[in-house]
Design a protein around this motif. Sequence first.
Motif, PDB file in Angstrom:
ATOM      1  N   THR A  85      13.853 -12.815  -2.435  1.00 25.00           N
ATOM      2  CA  THR A  85      13.110 -13.764  -3.115  1.00 25.00           C
ATOM      3  C   THR A  85      13.352 -14.179  -4.515  1.00 25.00           C
ATOM      4  O   THR A  85      13.672 -13.061  -5.113  1.00 25.00           O
ATOM      5  N   LEU A  86      13.419 -15.124  -4.956  1.00 23.11           N
ATOM      6  CA  LEU A  86      13.314 -15.446  -6.458  1.00 23.11           C
ATOM      7  C   LEU A  86      12.146 -15.580  -7.080  1.00 23.11           C
ATOM      8  O   LEU A  86      12.212 -15.799  -8.456  1.00 23.11           O
ATOM      9  N   SER A  87      11.263 -15.254  -6.573  1.00 27.36           N
ATOM     10  CA  SER A  87       9.887 -15.138  -7.071  1.00 27.36           C
ATOM     11  C   SER A  87       9.354 -13.835  -7.499  1.00 27.36           C
ATOM     12  O   SER A  87       8.877 -13.224  -6.691  1.00 27.36           O
ATOM     13  N   PHE A  88       9.821 -13.447  -8.754  1.00 33.97           N
ATOM     14  CA  PHE A  88       9.384 -12.146  -8.998  1.00 33.97           C
ATOM     15  C   PHE A  88       9.365 -12.147 -10.520  1.00 33.97           C
ATOM     16  O   PHE A  88       9.896 -13.108 -11.348  1.00 33.97           O
ATOM     17  N   PRO A  89       8.397 -11.303 -11.037  1.00 34.03           N
ATOM     18  CA  PRO A  89       8.238 -11.287 -12.581  1.00 34.03           C
ATOM     19  C   PRO A  89       9.208 -10.474 -13.457  1.00 34.03           C
ATOM     20  O   PRO A  89      10.185  -9.907 -12.979  1.00 34.03           O
ATOM     21  N   HIS A  90       8.976 -10.808 -14.670  1.00 37.95           N
ATOM     22  CA  HIS A  90      10.089 -10.379 -15.673  1.00 37.95           C
ATOM     23  C   HIS A  90       9.955  -8.732 -15.587  1.00 37.95           C
ATOM     24  O   HIS A  90       8.716  -8.092 -15.529  1.00 37.95           O
ATOM     25  N   PRO A  91      11.168  -8.197 -15.322  1.00 46.29           N
ATOM     26  CA  PRO A  91      11.010  -6.704 -15.080  1.00 46.29           C
ATOM     27  C   PRO A  91      10.373  -5.782 -16.169  1.00 46.29           C
ATOM     28  O   PRO A  91       9.784  -4.673 -16.068  1.00 46.29           O
ATOM     29  N   ALA A  92      10.172  -6.263 -17.427  1.00 44.13           N
ATOM     30  CA  ALA A  92       9.584  -5.467 -18.589  1.00 44.13           C
ATOM     31  C   ALA A  92       8.042  -5.839 -18.556  1.00 44.13           C
ATOM     32  O   ALA A  92       7.301  -5.209 -19.448  1.00 44.13           O
ATOM     33  N   SER A  93       7.432  -6.884 -17.926  1.00 44.43           N
ATOM     34  CA  SER A  93       6.115  -7.241 -17.879  1.00 44.43           C
ATOM     35  C   SER A  93       5.199  -6.191 -16.977  1.00 44.43           C
ATOM     36  O   SER A  93       5.872  -5.594 -16.145  1.00 44.43           O
ATOM     37  N   PRO A  94       3.917  -6.176 -17.333  1.00 43.19           N
ATOM     38  CA  PRO A  94       3.034  -5.202 -16.355  1.00 43.19           C
ATOM     39  C   PRO A  94       3.457  -5.567 -14.952  1.00 43.19           C
ATOM     40  O   PRO A  94       3.695  -4.366 -14.134  1.00 43.19           O
ATOM     41  N   GLY A  95       3.356  -6.658 -14.609  1.00 42.03           N
ATOM     42  CA  GLY A  95       3.692  -7.104 -13.002  1.00 42.03           C
ATOM     43  C   GLY A  95       4.946  -6.672 -12.492  1.00 42.03           C
ATOM     44  O   GLY A  95       5.161  -6.339 -11.462  1.00 42.03           O
ATOM     45  N   GLY A  96       5.835  -6.917 -13.525  1.00 38.97           N
ATOM     46  CA  GLY A  96       7.484  -6.552 -13.252  1.00 38.97           C
ATOM     47  C   GLY A  96       7.692  -4.920 -12.963  1.00 38.97           C
ATOM     48  O   GLY A  96       8.210  -4.557 -12.045  1.00 38.97           O
ATOM     49  N   ARG A  97       7.054  -4.211 -13.741  1.00 38.86           N
ATOM     50  CA  ARG A  97       6.993  -2.889 -13.762  1.00 38.86           C
ATOM     51  C   ARG A  97       6.286  -2.385 -12.406  1.00 38.86           C
ATOM     52  O   ARG A  97       6.938  -1.521 -11.495  1.00 38.86           O
ATOM     53  N   LEU A  98       5.198  -2.877 -11.987  1.00 42.70           N
ATOM     54  CA  LEU A  98       4.669  -2.650 -10.768  1.00 42.70           C
ATOM     55  C   LEU A  98       5.233  -3.235  -9.570  1.00 42.70           C
ATOM     56  O   LEU A  98       5.382  -2.354  -8.670  1.00 42.70           O
ATOM     57  N   TYR A  99       5.892  -4.358  -9.622  1.00 42.96           N
ATOM     58  CA  TYR A  99       6.695  -4.696  -8.555  1.00 42.96           C
ATOM     59  C   TYR A  99       7.894  -4.202  -8.268  1.00 42.96           C
ATOM     60  O   TYR A  99       8.195  -3.672  -7.019  1.00 42.96           O
ATOM     61  N   ALA A 100       8.535  -3.389  -9.518  1.00 44.73           N
ATOM     62  CA  ALA A 100       9.772  -2.384  -9.159  1.00 44.73           C
ATOM     63  C   ALA A 100       9.256  -1.176  -8.530  1.00 44.73           C
ATOM     64  O   ALA A 100       9.941  -0.542  -7.594  1.00 44.73           O
ATOM     65  N   TYR A 101       7.887  -0.741  -8.352  1.00 40.28           N
ATOM     66  CA  TYR A 101       7.335   0.445  -7.725  1.00 40.28           C
ATOM     67  C   TYR A 101       7.179  -0.165  -6.399  1.00 40.28           C
ATOM     68  O   TYR A 101       7.445   0.575  -5.373  1.00 40.28           O
ATOM     69  N   THR A 102       6.324  -1.070  -5.947  1.00 44.42           N
ATOM     70  CA  THR A 102       5.852  -1.403  -4.945  1.00 44.42           C
ATOM     71  C   THR A 102       6.882  -1.798  -3.890  1.00 44.42           C
ATOM     72  O   THR A 102       6.889  -1.561  -2.704  1.00 44.42           O
ATOM     73  N   THR A 103       8.114  -2.384  -4.462  1.00 40.18           N
ATOM     74  CA  THR A 103       9.078  -2.797  -3.432  1.00 40.18           C
ATOM     75  C   THR A 103      10.368  -1.883  -3.274  1.00 40.18           C
ATOM     76  O   THR A 103      11.103  -2.196  -2.822  1.00 40.18           O
ATOM     77  N   ASN A 104       9.757  -0.509  -4.066  1.00 36.55           N
ATOM     78  CA  ASN A 104      10.765   0.637  -3.679  1.00 36.55           C
ATOM     79  C   ASN A 104       9.989   1.741  -2.913  1.00 36.55           C
ATOM     80  O   ASN A 104      10.281   2.958  -3.296  1.00 36.55           O
ATOM     81  N   SER A 105       8.812   1.394  -2.556  1.00 36.95           N
ATOM     82  CA  SER A 105       7.849   2.384  -1.965  1.00 36.95           C
ATOM     83  C   SER A 105       8.692   2.971  -0.856  1.00 36.95           C
ATOM     84  O   SER A 105       9.436   2.205  -0.137  1.00 36.95           O
ATOM     85  N   PRO A 106       8.009   4.027  -0.070  1.00 39.16           N
ATOM     86  CA  PRO A 106       8.470   4.477   1.280  1.00 39.16           C
ATOM     87  C   PRO A 106       8.425   3.196   2.053  1.00 39.16           C
ATOM     88  O   PRO A 106       9.709   3.342   2.841  1.00 39.16           O
ATOM     89  N   ALA A 107       7.353   2.792   2.222  1.00 40.58           N
ATOM     90  CA  ALA A 107       7.324   1.681   3.217  1.00 40.58           C
ATOM     91  C   ALA A 107       8.223   0.607   3.169  1.00 40.58           C
ATOM     92  O   ALA A 107       8.822   0.221   4.060  1.00 40.58           O
ATOM     93  N   ALA A 108       8.817   0.182   1.748  1.00 38.14           N
ATOM     94  CA  ALA A 108       9.741  -0.801   1.529  1.00 38.14           C
ATOM     95  C   ALA A 108      10.961  -0.194   1.954  1.00 38.14           C
ATOM     96  O   ALA A 108      12.002  -1.162   2.639  1.00 38.14           O
ATOM     97  N   HIS A 109      11.325   1.099   1.619  1.00 35.63           N
ATOM     98  CA  HIS A 109      12.638   1.658   2.136  1.00 35.63           C
ATOM     99  C   HIS A 109      12.596   1.612   3.742  1.00 35.63           C
ATOM    100  O   HIS A 109      13.701   1.314   4.329  1.00 35.63           O
ATOM    101  N   ALA A 110      11.590   1.940   4.232  1.00 32.91           N
ATOM    102  CA  ALA A 110      11.525   2.168   5.686  1.00 32.91           C
ATOM    103  C   ALA A 110      11.769   0.683   6.411  1.00 32.91           C
ATOM    104  O   ALA A 110      12.377   0.577   7.487  1.00 32.91           O
ATOM    105  N   VAL A 111      11.231  -0.441   5.811  1.00 30.94           N
ATOM    106  CA  VAL A 111      11.500  -1.611   6.342  1.00 30.94           C
ATOM    107  C   VAL A 111      13.043  -2.127   6.238  1.00 30.94           C
ATOM    108  O   VAL A 111      13.283  -2.696   7.070  1.00 30.94           O
ATOM    109  N   ARG A 112      13.680  -1.886   5.084  1.00 32.40           N
ATOM    110  CA  ARG A 112      15.105  -2.192   4.814  1.00 32.40           C
ATOM    111  C   ARG A 112      15.719  -1.385   5.971  1.00 32.40           C
ATOM    112  O   ARG A 112      16.668  -1.841   6.557  1.00 32.40           O
ATOM    113  N   ALA A 113      15.345   0.092   6.133  1.00 29.64           N
ATOM    114  CA  ALA A 113      16.161   0.627   7.088  1.00 29.64           C
ATOM    115  C   ALA A 113      15.918   0.176   8.663  1.00 29.64           C
ATOM    116  O   ALA A 113      16.759   0.044   9.480  1.00 29.64           O
TER     117      ALA A 113
END
Length: 303
Positions: free
Chosen positions: A91-119
């Motif tokens: 998706t192209l809809s993501f926040p700037h990686p240095a913003s609070p939302g962007g730092r959180l996004y980096a975590y939530t979209t790399n959680s175990p659940a996200a890794h499992a969905v990619r697998a």
Amino acid sequence: MTTLSTTTELADEVLALFEAQRDWDAMERLRPALRAWFLADPLGWPDRVTELRAHPLLAHLHACPFTHRAFHKPRGYAGDAVMLDHMYGLTLSFPHPASPGGRLYAYTTNSPAAHAVRARRARLADLIDRTAARQPDARIVALAAGHGRELGQSAAVRRGAPITFVAVDQDQESLAELRRSYPEVQTELIAGNIRDVITGDLTFDADVVYAAGLFDYLPDPAARRLTSRMAQMLRPGGEMLIANFVPDCPDIGFMEACMDWRLITRTEEQVRALFAEVPHPDRVVTDADGYGTVAYGQWSRPT
């Protein structure tokens, strides 16, 4: 289990970590604590969720567009195909990686659940490839197909194998995106309700049929009936695959409390039990992924 006695104390501590820009530490404090409470205190869990959502922490968490979208459900349900695209990095809809939302996004979209969905997507692509190798003009039926992103990872699709991809989904926006994304694939798009598949009003002839994100929302009677219907669709030698989040997956508490993403979870043994009405039970194979998140059930029709 967390040593903090109240939900408010946990939320205060986590919010302070966020305010100190220690976002990863904050999430590593919050996610395991919520999972522990979810598993150990089911009767008290609803009250903890209510307290957490009343705390200013929730607004901070919802600066993450992934978390915000699940909670507010623009298509009426949390796990829509756009949510999966966030986990796939499509998706192209993501926040700037240095913003609070962007730092959180980096975590939530790399959680175990996200890794499992990619697998899980990679596993579906492999299933398509194995089926195409066995039956070049195979009919692939995907229930609750979403955007069909496994097609983008399939070697058979890339080499132009003449498969037919039958996509069933209640969300017509998802089906339209699937058609736009994979114009080279022969598709049959069915805007249908899964209830029609369960009752037998909607049926298919398939070399493989799978449901990757559907059983997380089906109660046992409907899930067992659908499993039986899927088996009936298969041609000789055909395969079916179902996937289900497990009860103790690492993200379960965060998903329920902060994303309002509620799942019907099952252990590997409970997934196996869904095949009770399928013939040749000795052909049922179950396993779990390496992320402690998803259990799979697979069955093949004799040739």
